[in-house]
Design an enzyme around this catalytic site. Structure first.
Site, PDB file in Angstrom:
ATOM      1  N   ASP A 193      35.057  38.868  52.362  1.00 22.04           N
ATOM      2  CA  ASP A 193      35.136  38.874  50.905  1.00 22.04           C
ATOM      3  C   ASP A 193      36.137  37.814  50.430  1.00 22.04           C
ATOM      4  O   ASP A 193      36.098  36.665  50.904  1.00 22.04           O
ATOM      5  CB  ASP A 193      35.488  40.273  50.411  1.00 22.04           C
ATOM      6  CG  ASP A 193      35.308  40.448  48.911  1.00 22.04           C
ATOM      7  OD1 ASP A 193      34.150  40.529  48.465  1.00 22.04           O
ATOM      8  OD2 ASP A 193      36.324  40.500  48.186  1.00 22.04           O
ATOM      9  N   TYR A 314      38.560  36.124  40.943  1.00 21.02           N
ATOM     10  CA  TYR A 314      37.203  35.938  40.423  1.00 21.02           C
ATOM     11  C   TYR A 314      37.117  34.769  39.459  1.00 21.02           C
ATOM     12  O   TYR A 314      36.071  34.125  39.337  1.00 21.02           O
ATOM     13  CB  TYR A 314      36.715  37.236  39.767  1.00 21.02           C
ATOM     14  CG  TYR A 314      36.385  38.289  40.788  1.00 21.02           C
ATOM     15  CD1 TYR A 314      35.091  38.438  41.274  1.00 21.02           C
ATOM     16  CD2 TYR A 314      37.382  39.112  41.317  1.00 21.02           C
ATOM     17  CE1 TYR A 314      34.792  39.382  42.237  1.00 21.02           C
ATOM     18  CE2 TYR A 314      37.092  40.064  42.277  1.00 21.02           C
ATOM     19  CZ  TYR A 314      35.801  40.198  42.743  1.00 21.02           C
ATOM     20  OH  TYR A 314      35.516  41.122  43.707  1.00 21.02           O
ATOM     21  N   HIS A 373      29.453  45.412  53.845  1.00 19.22           N
ATOM     22  CA  HIS A 373      30.513  44.584  53.276  1.00 19.22           C
ATOM     23  C   HIS A 373      31.894  44.939  53.824  1.00 19.22           C
ATOM     24  O   HIS A 373      32.746  44.065  53.991  1.00 19.22           O
ATOM     25  CB  HIS A 373      30.504  44.732  51.761  1.00 19.22           C
ATOM     26  CG  HIS A 373      31.455  43.840  51.048  1.00 19.22           C
ATOM     27  ND1 HIS A 373      31.287  42.478  50.969  1.00 19.22           N
ATOM     28  CD2 HIS A 373      32.595  44.115  50.360  1.00 19.22           C
ATOM     29  CE1 HIS A 373      32.280  41.946  50.280  1.00 19.22           C
ATOM     30  NE2 HIS A 373      33.091  42.912  49.890  1.00 19.22           N
TER      31      HIS A 373
END
Length: 398
Positions: A193, A314, A373
């Site tokens: 991630d 982000y 994930h």
């Protein structure tokens, strides 16, 4: 406690740290949960397939379990591993206290490995791997130094500054300095991630990061790619990727474009935080994780009050932000050092091997038939085996 002897080359002695959430904070959480209002049933929240997010039945069950959740048990488990804080100075002169867990080896040839979490993860992701290693080895036989930091703004590490932008290159500089201050002039980095994106910057920009292993590689289709070379497995990967981008990626755009608004919502209500994070653990895993796994992560975010400071990556990596950086197809981030990859089928934004190969010379690749994930939680033995095999294959040549 074992695994605590610092390397002789250490430059800054870190301060030992233990998690100790005040009893008043635990009481406050339970009180807020008790009086938290659950939204009335709707068509969307009543669907058992959860196609529109967590169901009302699930949130009611999770709320009830959280009200009686034993955080002290989780806290004791965390504190069974050596933890530290260390001040690290960034290039702007600001100092950040970085929290990390570590298993220090007494072997003179131990390989330093830094393992990096993502969102909505934390250092908790790597506790299963630390548990395996601390059981399998002693401090005298452990072949590695394992360093698991909390990214700035996560858990017990200091948050990003208030007066300027802060991005993953800042994070990479701080973490590279962390390894240097611990006395490691060369090391391996592993990440998933956001951790994988930080790892790519580390290996590209910092000479003492000698090798990289990842289990996540979000990228767009490489320019001039021959789609006829895709296999059936590749097409399965792209089908899940398309599902995620079409139906499950709105959260990332919210993080990137309206993080301030979202932070007020999620910081004011533990039930809101539970829904926001719990959804990801349910959607992004191969099999639904135990409720305890979800509640310990949500509790950590709540008690450290860090959901608002966890969104900044982000803005750096999501295309909706004009200042985002493309960490895959830009030659600046091409990996020229030993590069390993582990592919898990239920990863949310998996990329075909042939795509990943365009981002660096792929020295090690292993595909698995289970896992998602949160690979370090879901398949810790598998991820650890891949990492060990990768290090064994490449370390002597770095």
């Amino acid at each position: 406690m074992s695994f605590t002897r610092l390397p002789e080359t250490v430059k800054t002695t870190p301060t030992p740290f233990n998690v100790a959430v005040p009893e008043s904070a635990i009481l406050e959480l339970k009180t807020l949960l008790k009086f938290a209002k659950v939204a009335p049933p709707t068509y969307e929240s009543s669907r058992p397939d959860a196609n529109y997010g967590v169901t009302r039945d699930w949130i009611q069950k999770a709320k009830a379990e959280w009200e009686t959740f034993d955080w002290r048990k989780i806290e004791a488990h965390i504190n069974a591993f050596p933890q530290y804080k260390i001040p690290i100075t960034n290039t702007d002169g600001a100092s950040y206290n970085i929290h990390f867990l570590a298993l220090f080896s007494e072997k003179p040839d131990a390989v330093p490995i830094m393992m990096l979490h993502g969102w909505p993860g934390s250092f908790l992701e790597f506790l299963p791997i630390l548990g395996i290693l601390s059981t399998r080895y002693t401090s005298a036989t452990l072949p590695y130094h394992i360093i698991v930091p909390s990214l700035p703004g996560y858990a017990f590490s200091d948050p990003p500054p208030l007066d300027r932008n802060f991005n993953l290159q800042d994070v990479a500089r701080l973490l590279n300095s962390l390894m240097a201050q611990l006395g490691f002039d060369q090391y391996v980095v592993q990440g998933g991630d956001i951790g994988s994106q930080t790892a790519r910057i580390l290996v590209a920009e910092h000479a003492n990061c000698k090798a990289i292993h990842m289990n996540f590689c979000y990228m767009t289709e490489p320019p001039n790619f021959d789609t006829s070379s895709l296999t059936a497995s590749d097409n399965d990967i792209l089908e899940r990727r398309d599902w995620f981008l079409r139906s499950a990626s709105a959260y990332a755009f919210e993080h990137a474009t309206r993080p301030s608004t979202l932070s007020f919502v999620l910081s004011s209500s533990p039930l809101a935080l539970l829904a926001w994070i719990g959804e990801k653990f349910m959607d992004w895993t191969d099999e639904d994780p135990p409720m305890t796994t979800i509640l310990e992560s949500v509790s950590l975010y709540w008690f450290t009050d860090t959901i608002s400071t966890s969104f900044y990556p982000y803005r750096n990596t999501t295309p909706v932000d004009k200042n985002h950086i493309d960490l895959s197809n830009n030659p600046k981030w091409h990996i020229t050092k030993p590069f390993g990859y582990s592919a898990f089928p239920k990863e949310i934004l998996q990329s075909p091997r042939r795509w990943i190969e365009t981002t660096g010379k792929l020295d090690f690749y292993r595909e698995h038939d289970k896992g998602g994930h949160f690979a370090a939680i879901e398949r810790p033995e598998t991820l650890l085996k891949d990492l060990e095999d990768f290090v064994s294959q490449v370390w002597s040549g770095v």
